[in-house]
Design a protein around this motif. Structure first.
Motif, PDB file in Angstrom:
ATOM      1  N   SER A   2     -25.445-113.369 -11.709  1.00  0.00           N
ATOM      2  CA  SER A   2     -25.453-113.122 -13.155  1.00  0.00           C
ATOM      3  C   SER A   2     -24.426-113.997 -13.854  1.00  0.00           C
ATOM      4  N   LYS A   3     -23.258-114.162 -13.216  1.00  0.00           N
ATOM      5  CA  LYS A   3     -22.224-115.016 -13.798  1.00  0.00           C
ATOM      6  C   LYS A   3     -22.671-116.478 -13.832  1.00  0.00           C
ATOM      7  N   LEU A   4     -23.353-116.903 -12.771  1.00  0.00           N
ATOM      8  CA  LEU A   4     -23.836-118.286 -12.730  1.00  0.00           C
ATOM      9  C   LEU A   4     -24.885-118.540 -13.812  1.00  0.00           C
ATOM     10  N   ASN A   5     -25.627-117.499 -14.163  1.00  0.00           N
ATOM     11  CA  ASN A   5     -26.681-117.638 -15.167  1.00  0.00           C
ATOM     12  C   ASN A   5     -26.186-117.390 -16.589  1.00  0.00           C
ATOM     13  N   ALA A  26     -18.779-127.374  -2.349  1.00  0.00           N
ATOM     14  CA  ALA A  26     -20.088-126.783  -2.637  1.00  0.00           C
ATOM     15  C   ALA A  26     -19.990-125.503  -3.458  1.00  0.00           C
ATOM     16  N   TYR A  27     -18.773-124.950  -3.585  1.00  0.00           N
ATOM     17  CA  TYR A  27     -18.629-123.692  -4.320  1.00  0.00           C
ATOM     18  C   TYR A  27     -18.844-123.963  -5.815  1.00  0.00           C
ATOM     19  N   PRO A  28     -19.640-123.136  -6.495  1.00  0.00           N
ATOM     20  CA  PRO A  28     -19.955-123.386  -7.905  1.00  0.00           C
ATOM     21  C   PRO A  28     -18.709-123.419  -8.794  1.00  0.00           C
ATOM     22  N   LYS A  29     -18.597-124.468  -9.583  1.00  0.00           N
ATOM     23  CA  LYS A  29     -17.463-124.621 -10.490  1.00  0.00           C
ATOM     24  C   LYS A  29     -17.387-123.464 -11.486  1.00  0.00           C
ATOM     25  N   LYS A  30     -18.540-123.007 -11.941  1.00  0.00           N
ATOM     26  CA  LYS A  30     -18.568-121.928 -12.923  1.00  0.00           C
ATOM     27  C   LYS A  30     -17.929-120.658 -12.363  1.00  0.00           C
ATOM     28  N   LEU A  31     -18.218-120.339 -11.103  1.00  0.00           N
ATOM     29  CA  LEU A  31     -17.608-119.153 -10.491  1.00  0.00           C
ATOM     30  C   LEU A  31     -16.112-119.337 -10.302  1.00  0.00           C
TER      31      LEU A  31
END
Length: 218
Positions: A137-140, A79-84
């Motif tokens: 902010s990083k996710l966006n 579930a942890y965002p790939k982008k992060l």
């Protein structure tokens, strides 16, 4: 949540650094660390050429990037965002290169840069909570894209490595057997020639001997 972090040299799979506190809250931490080492081994053999990849394993995902012959890998909850996850790895890569770029190729023992654990732990804390303003902010961040990064199953990735190893071993065995068969064929041809011409040679030798004896007697 980030569970494991490991850094290794791609050319030979040598572990260079690791999050020392990683895996303490996991029952199967050693199992997943062994999978990571198997992945590093595959990478050292050139079995996976992608410089960025996500690999499914049980309830987790391995994410890795390869830069400058070094693999930076982390294991996170699905579930942890790939982008992060990949931005976390980018932060590790930038700092590791800044501190150890000129020592990577000469490192001769495992975990030669174990002191890098301090930076790993400090950076991991920044990425643990996906709801902080920093991480939101990083996710966006539209400039950082991860949707093109391939995701594969760990058994598929490791299985490809095993199959390639089997093909390599089979090829070596066939080459060796071919040499043996070629040597045997040469021996058989030599023996056939001997069997074919030996009687003729013996007859000629006897005739020559008789002529020689006759000339001696007369």
């Amino acid at each position: 949540m980030v569970k494991l972090t490991m850094i290794a040299r791609v050319t030979d799979g040598l572990p260079l650094a690791e999050g020392m506190d990683d895996g303490r809250d996991m029952q199967d931490a050693d199992f997943y660390k062994q999978q990571v080492k198997a992945l590093f081994k595959n990478l050292s053999r050139g079995h996976n050429e992608a410089s960025r990849m996500s690999v499914e394993t049980g309830p987790y995902l391995f994410h890795y990037i390869i830069e400058g012959r070094v693999c930076y890998l982390t294991m996170c909850d699905r579930a942890y965002p790939k982008k992060l996850a990949f931005q976390y790895l980018e932060d590790l890569k930038n700092e590791f290169e800044r501190g150890y770029a000129d020592q990577i190729e000469t490192a001769a023992r495992p975990y030669a840069f174990i002191k890098f654990d301090t930076f790993i732990q400090r950076t991991k804390k920044l990425y643990q909570d996906t709801r902080t303003q920093r991480n939101v902010s990083k996710l966006n961040d539209e400039l950082y894209k991860v949707h093109q990064i391939m995701t594969r199953n760990v058994q598929e990735v490791l299985g490809v490595g095993e199959k390639l190893d089997q093909v390599s071993r089979m090829s070596s065995r066939l080459t060796s057997e071919s040499r043996i068969y070629a040597d045997k064929a040469r021996d058989l041809n030599r023996q056939a020639l001997i069997r074919k011409y030996a009687p003729v040679a013996i007859v000629l030798a006897v005739v020559i001997l008789l002529f020689w004896v006759r000339n001696k007697i007369w």
